[in-house]
Design an enzyme around this catalytic site. Sequence first.
Site, PDB file in Angstrom:
ATOM      1  N   ARG A  20      56.262  31.161  25.301  1.00  0.00           N
ATOM      2  CA  ARG A  20      56.961  30.045  25.961  1.00  0.00           C
ATOM      3  C   ARG A  20      58.458  30.052  25.684  1.00  0.00           C
ATOM      4  O   ARG A  20      59.103  29.013  25.583  1.00  0.00           O
ATOM      5  CB  ARG A  20      56.336  28.702  25.535  1.00  0.00           C
ATOM      6  CG  ARG A  20      54.935  28.512  26.064  1.00  0.00           C
ATOM      7  CD  ARG A  20      54.404  27.143  25.680  1.00  0.00           C
ATOM      8  NE  ARG A  20      54.093  27.074  24.251  1.00  0.00           N
ATOM      9  CZ  ARG A  20      53.970  25.961  23.558  1.00  0.00           C
ATOM     10  NH1 ARG A  20      54.151  24.795  24.154  1.00  0.00           N
ATOM     11  NH2 ARG A  20      53.662  25.989  22.282  1.00  0.00           N
ATOM     12  N   ILE A 453      45.321   0.450  34.646  1.00  0.00           N
ATOM     13  CA  ILE A 453      44.602   1.650  35.078  1.00  0.00           C
ATOM     14  C   ILE A 453      43.981   2.411  33.912  1.00  0.00           C
ATOM     15  O   ILE A 453      43.145   3.290  34.095  1.00  0.00           O
ATOM     16  CB  ILE A 453      45.526   2.547  35.923  1.00  0.00           C
ATOM     17  CG1 ILE A 453      46.127   1.740  37.086  1.00  0.00           C
ATOM     18  CG2 ILE A 453      44.805   3.751  36.477  1.00  0.00           C
ATOM     19  CD1 ILE A 453      45.111   1.039  37.975  1.00  0.00           C
ATOM     20  N   GLU A 506      43.374   4.228  25.705  1.00  0.00           N
ATOM     21  CA  GLU A 506      43.328   5.699  25.718  1.00  0.00           C
ATOM     22  C   GLU A 506      44.216   6.358  24.659  1.00  0.00           C
ATOM     23  O   GLU A 506      44.694   7.477  24.835  1.00  0.00           O
ATOM     24  CB  GLU A 506      43.684   6.250  27.118  1.00  0.00           C
ATOM     25  CG  GLU A 506      42.734   5.742  28.200  1.00  0.00           C
ATOM     26  CD  GLU A 506      43.025   6.324  29.594  1.00  0.00           C
ATOM     27  OE1 GLU A 506      43.617   7.414  29.700  1.00  0.00           O
ATOM     28  OE2 GLU A 506      42.622   5.676  30.583  1.00  0.00           O
ATOM     29  N   TRP A 583      41.397  20.647  37.847  1.00  0.00           N
ATOM     30  CA  TRP A 583      42.440  20.944  36.863  1.00  0.00           C
ATOM     31  C   TRP A 583      41.977  21.956  35.817  1.00  0.00           C
ATOM     32  O   TRP A 583      42.560  22.066  34.750  1.00  0.00           O
ATOM     33  CB  TRP A 583      42.942  19.643  36.218  1.00  0.00           C
ATOM     34  CG  TRP A 583      43.777  18.842  37.176  1.00  0.00           C
ATOM     35  CD1 TRP A 583      44.289  19.283  38.377  1.00  0.00           C
ATOM     36  CD2 TRP A 583      44.213  17.474  37.044  1.00  0.00           C
ATOM     37  NE1 TRP A 583      45.005  18.276  38.979  1.00  0.00           N
ATOM     38  CE2 TRP A 583      44.976  17.149  38.195  1.00  0.00           C
ATOM     39  CE3 TRP A 583      44.034  16.492  36.064  1.00  0.00           C
ATOM     40  CZ2 TRP A 583      45.554  15.897  38.394  1.00  0.00           C
ATOM     41  CZ3 TRP A 583      44.617  15.244  36.268  1.00  0.00           C
ATOM     42  CH2 TRP A 583      45.369  14.947  37.415  1.00  0.00           C
ATOM     43  N   HIS A 716      56.360   5.026  37.887  1.00  0.00           N
ATOM     44  CA  HIS A 716      57.230   6.195  37.774  1.00  0.00           C
ATOM     45  C   HIS A 716      58.650   5.798  37.393  1.00  0.00           C
ATOM     46  O   HIS A 716      59.478   6.646  37.114  1.00  0.00           O
ATOM     47  CB  HIS A 716      57.257   6.959  39.095  1.00  0.00           C
ATOM     48  CG  HIS A 716      55.931   7.555  39.435  1.00  0.00           C
ATOM     49  ND1 HIS A 716      55.404   8.611  38.733  1.00  0.00           N
ATOM     50  CD2 HIS A 716      55.014   7.233  40.362  1.00  0.00           C
ATOM     51  CE1 HIS A 716      54.225   8.916  39.224  1.00  0.00           C
ATOM     52  NE2 HIS A 716      53.953   8.090  40.211  1.00  0.00           N
ATOM     53  N   CYS A 748      49.423   3.204  38.402  1.00  0.00           N
ATOM     54  CA  CYS A 748      48.705   4.246  37.642  1.00  0.00           C
ATOM     55  C   CYS A 748      48.727   3.859  36.168  1.00  0.00           C
ATOM     56  O   CYS A 748      49.134   2.764  35.810  1.00  0.00           O
ATOM     57  CB  CYS A 748      49.382   5.604  37.877  1.00  0.00           C
ATOM     58  SG  CYS A 748      48.416   7.014  37.271  1.00  0.00           S
TER      59      CYS A 748
HETATM   60  N1  GLN Z   1      42.986   6.309  33.345  1.00  0.00           N
HETATM   61  C1  GLN Z   1      44.090   7.214  33.462  1.00  0.00           C
HETATM   62  C2  GLN Z   1      45.330   6.601  32.834  1.00  0.00           C
HETATM   63  O1  GLN Z   1      45.517   5.445  32.940  1.00  0.00           O
HETATM   64  C3  GLN Z   1      44.370   7.535  34.896  1.00  0.00           C
HETATM   65  C4  GLN Z   1      45.513   8.489  35.037  1.00  0.00           C
HETATM   66  C5  GLN Z   1      45.621   9.128  36.390  1.00  0.00           C
HETATM   67  O2  GLN Z   1      44.887   8.825  37.303  1.00  0.00           O
HETATM   68  N2  GLN Z   1      46.541  10.035  36.551  1.00  0.00           N
HETATM   69  O3  GLN Z   1      46.154   7.272  32.276  1.00  0.00           O
HETATM   70 ZN    ZN Z   2      46.865   7.504  38.649  1.00  0.00          ZN
END
Ligand code: GLN
Ligand code: ZN
Length: 779
Positions: A20, A453, A506, A583, A716, A748
């Site tokens: 890298r 999300i 998360e 992915w 974003h 998101c």
């Molecule tokens: N549950 C995921 C998050 O909140 C969803 C992310 C995604 O869809 N890119 O990070």
């Molecule tokens: Zn998303």
Amino acid sequence: MSHRTLPVATLGFPRIGRHRELKFALEGYWSGKIAESDLLETAARLRAENWALQRDRGITKIPSNDFSLYDHVLDTAVMVGAIPAVYGWKGGAVPLSVYFAMARGSEGDSNAGCGHAHHGHGVPALEMTKWFDTNYHYMVPEVSEDQAFTLTSQKPVDHFLEARALGIHTRPVVLGPVTFLKLAKARPSTFKPLDLLEKLLPVYEELLGRLAAAGADWVQVDEPILALDLTEGERHALAVAYDRLAKAVPSLKILLATYFGALGDNLAAAAALPVAGLHVDLARAPEQLDAVAGAVRADRVLSLGAIDGRNIWRADLADILDRLAPVVKARGADAVEIAASCSLLHVPIDLELETALDADLATWLAFAIQKLGELSTLGRGLAEGRDAVREAVDAASAAIAARAASPKVTDPRVQARIAGIDAGMKSRKSGFEARRRLQEGAIRLPLFPTTTIGSFPQTSEVRKARSAHAKGALSHGDYEAFLEKETESAIRWQEEIGLDVLVHGEFERNDMVQYFGEQLAGFAFTQHAWVQSYGSRYVRPPIIFGDVSRPKPMTVRWWQYAQSLTERPVKGMLTGPVTILNWSFVRDDIPRSAACRQIALAIRDEVADLEKAGAKMIQIDEAALREGLPLRHRDWQHYLDWAVESFRLCSTGVADETQIHTHMCYSEFNDIISAIAAMDADVISIETSRSKMELLDAFRNFSYPNEIGPGVYDIHSPRVPEIGEMTDLLTLARKRLQDRQLWVNPDCGLKTRKWEEVRPALVNMVEAARRLRAPAAAQ
Ligand code: GLN
Ligand code: ZN
């Protein structure tokens, strides 16, 4: 002793360096730690290494100008002078500051989690999007109606000369003018970029002239759009372009490269172009060999892209020799070339670096360097006969046979479960209306329920703790305690600000696919197998090598912990099978759909365990469902059918009372809305804030029956949206959907944002929902 060989080519080699090096040099340069000259020196060293490596491994057609500091489409835009005025370029050589401003935005701008600068101060970067159906992202060129093109950079010539000075004669690679314009965006959108072709061609003519003057005899011109559905106008543009370019510099031969799919109905058009050679992808589209060999004139070079540039499996050399030998025999050695199917950019560099891989699995793989060996074996085998390469061919055959027979690949229990799938497993017990009533009874929620999300900011403490744990510097117990503390404060805070449906945050996840892949059987992870995603961002996609199953629960512990802290519902949070598949590097010994179905069963098990543990709501993210769409429209339905089937398989095993959510982070649904509806999630959250809710038209026109959370907070951007902006968006949403369908959430996950931004933004979001519920009281 030198051997006879057919010409052997790669269309491009990874730029990033085995260790890298390019990433570290770029990031050092961006942060002011190293000088421009250091960056350029590293880049030159990587090029020199790549050329020598390919020469030493028997490649006879070595590419140059495949190297890029950031992205080859951006390089092309800069080279032809397609530099929007905001970047302040005044003509002449383009400084690196302008180049990187186009790539990343300029000073003062913030980087969104995707690394792509949006909406900040300063100058935003160009948009970024996926390079055909790969996971590589390119910068979208912008052209204006009165666009002037000029040759601003000699990069292809410079790199050709740089290689020549090292004693290596290369075949420069350039992105073709028609693909370039097709990928470009018209600003304003009052015209078609392709209308600019006549203005662009002189720049290409000048470039080809200079390459010839520098001593190049061949140039590879990439026109991957030949694997797409083309209009007559686009085919005509190709004819116009190559009529001119082929005549422009008679001493320079053009190899027109197509890849990522079959030529199909573009074959006749491609074969009619007056170029000296045509490259075709025989990894993605092996079935096109005979048709292509029949269509390409005998006096042209046919480049046979037989080694897969998109995947990491060792090639079946015996089979390829069998298939190619008759074509080589019929055309003669002067009219063929053996090549990788596309640039090797899309695979990791060197398998030798993977010292921790399962020993059997390692023998089944080939990364870029190993593929060079395969190519030279094929070149020699086809020139001298199979006996000359017997050993290498036999070794490949033995590895492939061992892989096929390996108990690590085939799991009879998974096979039995797949065979036992019936229609009942792909459908909820009741229809949406009946489920909705039951869910309302099970979970009391206000009108316009608020939620997020899934992820909360991955702060530097979270990342530090994770890496300390991975290195063994933080004990498992301490790491778990740390994660519990983060989760607990996230839960407390969500309660405090009054969100209705909570998430655990998360914090324990490195990545939404890797986290699951690491816990599933049938997946392998590498240490160094990096592939460029965009710019200096590289990913290590998991390798799906065997039948997939879930040895034990993956997320139940964190859900359970979070739910134990609160009376409010906490959503279970999973990544869906289609996204995990898209992915990853996938098996080439079973169809993608079959691999996806196995992952779906594993996720189904997790859904069942979450439900058993008490989860009333389970979200299954399918962030990558849309990007998996095939390049050709007529293949869409088949893909959507199995993608939807996989989602249903993973999500429908629950009781009617259990609410299934899904999430998709994009904003185009018009052409796939019936598939989205067929997924039959009770609630879908989508990205809408930047499109001003326009994409909800797709849902309204379709009379989408289930519930929807249209994003009202653009994650974003670091900007904190005002309450009024969000109520405005929700008011637009109410014009398109019924109140009882609407949820209130961000676009998101919030993992790339800072808490300082997230806190006020979500406080405002909750208040926006309250105002909607009680409009009179709030005024
Ligand atoms: N549950 C995921 C998050 O909140 C969803 C992310 C995604 O869809 N890119 O990070
Ligand atoms: Zn998303």
